[in-house]
Scaffold this motif. Structure first.
Motif, mmCIF file in Angstrom:
data_model
loop_
_atom_site.group_PDB
_atom_site.id
_atom_site.type_symbol
_atom_site.label_atom_id
_atom_site.label_comp_id
_atom_site.label_asym_id
_atom_site.label_seq_id
_atom_site.Cartn_x
_atom_site.Cartn_y
_atom_site.Cartn_z
ATOM 1 N N LYS A 127 27.698 -5.798 7.901
ATOM 2 C CA LYS A 127 29.019 -5.155 7.190
ATOM 3 C C LYS A 127 30.998 -5.898 7.478
ATOM 4 N N VAL A 128 30.429 -5.431 8.668
ATOM 5 C CA VAL A 128 32.014 -6.249 9.905
ATOM 6 C C VAL A 128 31.853 -8.022 9.652
ATOM 7 N N THR A 129 30.500 -9.117 9.212
ATOM 8 C CA THR A 129 30.741 -9.913 9.216
ATOM 9 C C THR A 129 31.425 -9.886 7.215
ATOM 10 N N ALA A 130 30.814 -9.455 6.717
ATOM 11 C CA ALA A 130 31.117 -9.713 5.581
ATOM 12 C C ALA A 130 32.463 -9.474 4.853
ATOM 13 N N ALA A 131 33.088 -8.075 5.271
ATOM 14 C CA ALA A 131 34.310 -7.915 5.761
ATOM 15 C C ALA A 131 35.112 -9.344 6.061
ATOM 16 N N PHE A 132 34.585 -9.772 7.806
ATOM 17 C CA PHE A 132 35.405 -10.416 7.948
ATOM 18 C C PHE A 132 36.004 -12.035 7.244
ATOM 19 N N ALA A 148 21.837 -9.798 8.801
ATOM 20 C CA ALA A 148 20.996 -9.234 10.402
ATOM 21 C C ALA A 148 20.684 -7.609 9.868
ATOM 22 N N GLY A 149 22.112 -7.106 8.883
ATOM 23 C CA GLY A 149 21.717 -5.828 8.089
ATOM 24 C C GLY A 149 22.965 -5.349 9.095
ATOM 25 N N GLY A 150 22.771 -3.605 8.990
ATOM 26 C CA GLY A 150 23.616 -3.129 9.628
ATOM 27 C C GLY A 150 24.890 -2.519 9.910
#
Length: 246
Positions: free
Chosen positions: A213-218, A207-209
């Motif tokens: 980042k939040v998804t990857a960190a989760f 999705a970008g942005g």
């Protein structure tokens, strides 16, 4: 005027636009007061949230009851936003909402059931997850223990139907207050590690942005929790016969 309508607006028939607008106004007043940055205003917001909860908490939950008339979805979403603003302003109110939400016959659980059906309201789904994200701050154990963790894991399970902001805040709340809570056993956290729910996150990685980042960190945090649980199982089981896993 907003608080007057909250107290006296009728829901016997089709909910009026005035009622949903007034609920949103109440929420906005609390949000702005709490976010002003001063201790005095934060205290005032907490006091106001406590007062509204004591006097109108039952009514706010009554507005969440399933209905098919008029602007029911808008009123339900506005009620959820008002509850979220109150929970944000006051931890005491947040804990009370948690207990009310997980009780038998909860209208919040009924809304969750509706969000999992084909004819769901995206507006209600988003508002529900926004509320859950706030409640996880004060009651992760209670929310994970009730309804097989369905309410606690709703930011994951409803992710494809959520607005971008609700996705961000829902995943961030799960990462911080569930995966990052060392006092919770892996068994309790398991609903958040549900494979069917996690599969819905894959499209968000492209999705970008901030959402990416939040998804990857989760997912990174989840892998750390899985690894820690596996190490604990090995330590307790000594490599053989299954000790009492975490």
């Amino acid at each position: 005027r907003a608080f007057y309508v909250l107290a006296h607006g009728s829901t016997k028939y089709a909910p009026s636009p005035m009622l949903s607008d007034s609920l949103c106004t109440c929420a906005l007043l609390l949000e702005q007061l709490h976010a002003s940055g001063t201790a005095e205003h934060a205290q005032s917001a907490a006091q106001l949230a406590n007062r509204v909860w004591q006097r109108r908490g039952d009514r706010l939950f009554a507005l969440l009851e399933p209905a098919s008339e008029g602007d029911a979805d808008k009123v339900q979403a506005a009620s959820l936003r008002c509850l979220k603003a109150m929970a944000t302003a006051s931890d005491d109110v947040a804990r009370a909402i948690v207990q009310r939400s997980i009780g038998g016959g909860s209208s919040v659980v009924a809304l969750l059931n509706g969000c999992e059906k084909p004819r769901r309201s995206r507006e209600v789904c988003g508002a529900l997850v926004e509320l859950v994200a706030v409640l996880l701050r004060v009651g992760p154990r209670e929310l994970l223990s009730a309804e097989h963790g369905r309410l606690a894991s709703s930011p994951l399970r409803l992710v494809e139907w959520l607005p971008r902001g609700a996705r961000l805040r829902g995943l961030a709340a799960l990462q911080t207050h569930v995966l990052g809570n060392g006092a919770l056993s892996f068994r309790l956290v398991a609903p958040v590690a549900n494979h069917a729910a996690l599969a819905k996150l894959a499209p968000l990685l492209s999705a970008g942005g901030d959402l990416c980042k939040v998804t990857a960190a989760f997912l990174l945090k989840l892998s750390e929790v899985h690894a820690a649980a596996e190490r604990q199982r090995e330590a307790h089981g000594g490599g053989g016969g299954g000790g009492g896993g975490g």
